[in-house]
Design a protein around this motif. Sequence first.
Motif, mmCIF file in Angstrom:
data_model
loop_
_atom_site.group_PDB
_atom_site.id
_atom_site.type_symbol
_atom_site.label_atom_id
_atom_site.label_comp_id
_atom_site.label_asym_id
_atom_site.label_seq_id
_atom_site.Cartn_x
_atom_site.Cartn_y
_atom_site.Cartn_z
ATOM 1 N N ALA A 53 0.819 -1.210 0.000
ATOM 2 C CA ALA A 53 0.000 0.000 0.000
ATOM 3 C C ALA A 53 0.859 1.269 0.000
ATOM 4 O O ALA A 53 0.526 2.237 -0.674
ATOM 5 N N ALA A 54 1.959 1.266 0.728
ATOM 6 C CA ALA A 54 2.784 2.467 0.845
ATOM 7 C C ALA A 54 4.049 2.412 -0.008
ATOM 8 O O ALA A 54 4.577 3.456 -0.391
ATOM 9 N N GLU A 55 4.549 1.185 -0.294
ATOM 10 C CA GLU A 55 5.799 1.054 -1.032
ATOM 11 C C GLU A 55 5.961 -0.375 -1.535
ATOM 12 O O GLU A 55 5.276 -1.287 -1.092
ATOM 13 N N ASP A 56 6.890 -0.567 -2.487
ATOM 14 C CA ASP A 56 7.237 -1.916 -2.924
ATOM 15 C C ASP A 56 7.889 -2.635 -1.749
ATOM 16 O O ASP A 56 8.522 -2.010 -0.898
ATOM 17 N N ARG A 57 7.746 -3.965 -1.724
ATOM 18 C CA ARG A 57 8.264 -4.724 -0.592
ATOM 19 C C ARG A 57 9.229 -5.808 -1.019
ATOM 20 O O ARG A 57 9.062 -6.415 -2.062
ATOM 21 N N ASN A 58 10.205 -6.066 -0.180
ATOM 22 C CA ASN A 58 11.093 -7.215 -0.300
ATOM 23 C C ASN A 58 10.701 -8.139 0.844
ATOM 24 O O ASN A 58 10.721 -7.737 2.003
ATOM 25 N N MET A 59 10.337 -9.373 0.513
ATOM 26 C CA MET A 59 9.910 -10.311 1.559
ATOM 27 C C MET A 59 11.063 -10.755 2.442
ATOM 28 O O MET A 59 10.842 -11.243 3.536
ATOM 29 N N GLY A 60 12.292 -10.603 1.953
ATOM 30 C CA GLY A 60 13.430 -11.096 2.713
ATOM 31 C C GLY A 60 13.450 -12.612 2.679
ATOM 32 O O GLY A 60 12.685 -13.240 1.948
ATOM 33 N N PRO A 61 14.307 -13.244 3.456
ATOM 34 C CA PRO A 61 14.370 -14.708 3.469
ATOM 35 C C PRO A 61 13.061 -15.308 3.985
ATOM 36 O O PRO A 61 12.509 -14.836 4.981
ATOM 37 N N VAL A 62 12.583 -16.326 3.297
ATOM 38 C CA VAL A 62 11.383 -17.051 3.716
ATOM 39 C C VAL A 62 11.821 -18.493 3.978
ATOM 40 O O VAL A 62 12.152 -19.220 3.050
ATOM 41 N N GLU A 63 11.862 -18.869 5.235
ATOM 42 C CA GLU A 63 12.302 -20.214 5.587
ATOM 43 C C GLU A 63 11.146 -21.195 5.470
ATOM 44 O O GLU A 63 10.033 -20.904 5.890
ATOM 45 N N LEU A 64 11.424 -22.347 4.870
ATOM 46 C CA LEU A 64 10.448 -23.422 4.792
ATOM 47 C C LEU A 64 10.900 -24.540 5.734
ATOM 48 O O LEU A 64 12.096 -24.772 5.912
ATOM 49 N N TYR A 65 9.929 -25.216 6.329
ATOM 50 C CA TYR A 65 10.216 -26.276 7.290
ATOM 51 C C TYR A 65 9.744 -27.617 6.760
ATOM 52 O O TYR A 65 8.647 -27.710 6.216
ATOM 53 N N ARG A 66 10.592 -28.627 6.908
ATOM 54 C CA ARG A 66 10.248 -29.976 6.427
ATOM 55 C C ARG A 66 9.005 -30.495 7.089
ATOM 56 O O ARG A 66 8.824 -30.357 8.297
#
Length: 68
Positions: A53-66
């Motif tokens: 809504a206010a700016e473009d975003r970088n999600m950063g690292p997204v960790e997935l779990y087994r």
Amino acid sequence: ARVTAENLATGEVLAAEADEFGDFWFHQVGAAEWRVYAEAEGYLTRVLEASTAAEDRNMGPVELYRAE
């Protein structure tokens, strides 16, 4: 991993595949609140909230779990 983003106001869904480094991009994303899903075989689905809504975003690292 397959990554999808759902616009919480309109229900619009965007989809992307992560590359060999785990990076993914959504292009031309409108200003809105989003729910982002990261899914890969053998891993639990990760659900994140994001706002453009206010700016473009970088999600950063997204960790997935087994999944066990």
